[in-house]
Design a protein around this motif. Structure first.
Motif, PDB file in Angstrom:
ATOM      1  N   LEU A  63       0.841  -1.194   0.000  1.00 54.17           N
ATOM      2  CA  LEU A  63       0.000   0.000   0.000  1.00 54.17           C
ATOM      3  C   LEU A  63       0.874   1.241   0.000  1.00 54.17           C
ATOM      4  CD1 LEU A  63      -2.759  -0.947   2.615  1.00 54.17           C
ATOM      5  CD2 LEU A  63      -2.901  -1.060   0.132  1.00 54.17           C
ATOM      6  N   TYR A 103       0.667   5.434   0.423  1.00 53.40           N
ATOM      7  CA  TYR A 103      -0.125   6.607   0.785  1.00 53.40           C
ATOM      8  C   TYR A 103       0.717   7.872   0.594  1.00 53.40           C
ATOM      9  CZ  TYR A 103      -4.219   4.274   2.761  1.00 53.40           C
ATOM     10  OH  TYR A 103      -5.370   3.566   2.917  1.00 53.40           O
ATOM     11  N   GLU A 113      -4.592   6.833  -0.494  1.00 55.88           N
ATOM     12  CA  GLU A 113      -3.926   5.693  -1.101  1.00 55.88           C
ATOM     13  C   GLU A 113      -3.793   5.936  -2.606  1.00 55.88           C
ATOM     14  OE1 GLU A 113      -4.247   0.817  -1.443  1.00 55.88           O
ATOM     15  OE2 GLU A 113      -5.765   1.935  -0.292  1.00 55.88           O
TER      16      GLU A 113
END
Length: 445
Positions: free
Chosen positions: A4, A6, A86
């Motif tokens: 992920l 961000y 995100e």
């Protein structure tokens, strides 16, 4: 499974001169970009500035749901807060760019409530103590333009609006920030005077401070605060749209003085069977008391955002396009990017700028002062008051956490300062009381 990623979508910094003024008396907002960055770095390393010391900032309930739905992250910072998103990293003409992983709706609006958590906030902050309307502050990135600082190449993103122009008939509080033509001025006393008399107003550089022009958020139904001793027996209130078209007119009259007049702008005419609702939005509210001068206020009627005991609301919107205040660029990428040269472009960093309050500093002593206590070197800064036998600063002086000298031309003098920024209002002036004893004597021997 990919990791992920961000990145910040936007950030809001709340900057307060009470805490940020340097010991030479220079306002934080008057400094160059390099000087500001150095000062903030010092304050943060010394842990002497933290927004949570004076503000509580939280996403509203509606915004909490949006944050969760679109996988956005709200994070408090020492200077305010940021919202992260995100993203998926892409290469575009050699530059690293970032696309939101989840498409955001065009009508996205993220709102955050601001509450005061420090007792003396009104005393240290140059905002209205007794606003005419029960409004709270509303700040947004919509319809804003970059603010050009003293260095023409240095531009910032304040989300407050320009101060209001002077209006005849308003009783301005000491400290009120008002536009006279293109110039900004600050009221040196409580005053209601014609705009041609500027002796009650001090010149000030416009740094897009938070002012009454930002205090616009109202519910549809509210009480107009009128006290019996004001002896107002006739009140005319007109609501117009921003093009000047009449929406609703309310007239109240009484033989005896009116008090806390109830105003209803939920419907155009609430007395009929199927009344037409007044839409949420920006309006002009025009008020006449006892047939006097008409005073005009810009208001934002919004029942869902208004909470009486809050200082205000920050509203960050996605429908701001092709602007430095936009959240996304024209291709739908976030503003954060890294060019193929290594140059970094930041996410938008919005600012709220709070000016420190100025008061007349009044020195008290037991036994009382005498006229001869105002020596030659003190004379440029203070005056002896023969009736009360107190010594008072000649001009209002800013309340700060730092010990700032009195300055008059080349004459500088360090004098004791108020230990707490408490206020006393007497007549047309605000005073800060300072009590002199052996440990903080007026003049060092």
């Amino acid at each position: 499974m990919s990791e992920l990623l961000y990145k910040p979508l936007f950030e809001v910094n709340l900057l307060h001169d009470y805490y940020l003024i340097s010991s030479d008396g220079g306002s934080f907002f008057e400094k160059t970009k390099a000087e500001k960055e150095a000062l903030i770095k010092t304050k943060l390393s010394q842990q002497t500035y933290n927004v949570t010391d004076f503000f509580g900032i939280e996403p509203t309930e509606a915004t909490k749901k949006i944050l969760s739905e679109y996988k956005l992250i709200y994070k408090k910072t020492t200077l305010g807060f940021l919202v992260g998103i995100e993203v998926m990293e892409e290469l575009k003409l050699g530059a690293k760019v970032y696309k939101p992983r989840f498409e955001l709706p065009d009508n996205l609006s993220l709102t955050f409530s601001i509450n005061v958590v420090v007792t003396n906030f009104l005393s240290m902050t140059n905002i209205s103590m007794r606003p005419t309307l029960p409004t709270i502050y509303y700040f947004t990135n919509k319809d804003k333009i970059e603010f050009v600082e003293a260095e023409s190449s240095y531009k910032t993103l304040p989300i407050s609006v320009e101060a209001e122009p002077y209006q005849n008939g308003i009783r301005y509080e000491m400290g009120a920030l008002v536009k006279f033509g293109a110039g900004l001025r600050e009221a040196l006393e409580f005053t209601m005077t014609s705009s041609s008399n500027l002796s009650f107003w001090g010149k000030l550089n416009d740094k897009r401070y938070v002012t009454n022009a930002d205090r616009v958020l109202l519910p549809a139904i509210f009480n107009y605060p009128v006290k019996k001793e004001q002896n107002i027996t006739q009140l005319q209130v007109v609501l117009e749209d921003q093009d000047g078209n009449l929406i609703k007119s309310i007239t109240k009259s009484s033989i005896s003085p009116l008090q806390n007049v109830h105003l209803n702008f939920e419907f155009i005419d609430e007395t009929i069977e199927n009344p037409v609702a007044i839409s949420e939005g920006f309006y002009n509210l025009k008020i006449k008391e006892n047939g006097g001068s008409e005073i005009s206020y810009s208001v934002y009627l919004n029942e869902s955002l208004y909470v009486k005991n809050q200082l205000g609301i920050i509203d960050v919107r996605l429908d701001v396009t092709d602007s430095p205040f936009s959240l996304l660029d024209v291709d739908g990428y976030i503003k954060t990017r890294v060019e193929n040269t290594g140059e970094y472009t930041s996410h938008p960093v919005y600012e709220l700028r709070f000016k420190n309050r100025k008061t007349y500093w009044r020195y008290n002593k037991d036994p009382k002062f005498q006229a001869e206590d105002v020596s030659v070197d003190l004379n440029p800064h203070v005056v002896f008051e023969p009736v009360t036998k107190k010594i008072i600063s000649k001009k209002p002086k800013g309340l700060t956490r730092a010990l700032v000298p009195f300055i008059s031309g080349a004459n500088e003098k360090i004098l004791p300062y108020p230990k707490t920024p408490s206020l006393k209002v007497e007549g047309r002036r605000m005073f800060s009381e300072i009590y002199i004893n052996k440990s903080n004597r007026l003049v060092d021997s």
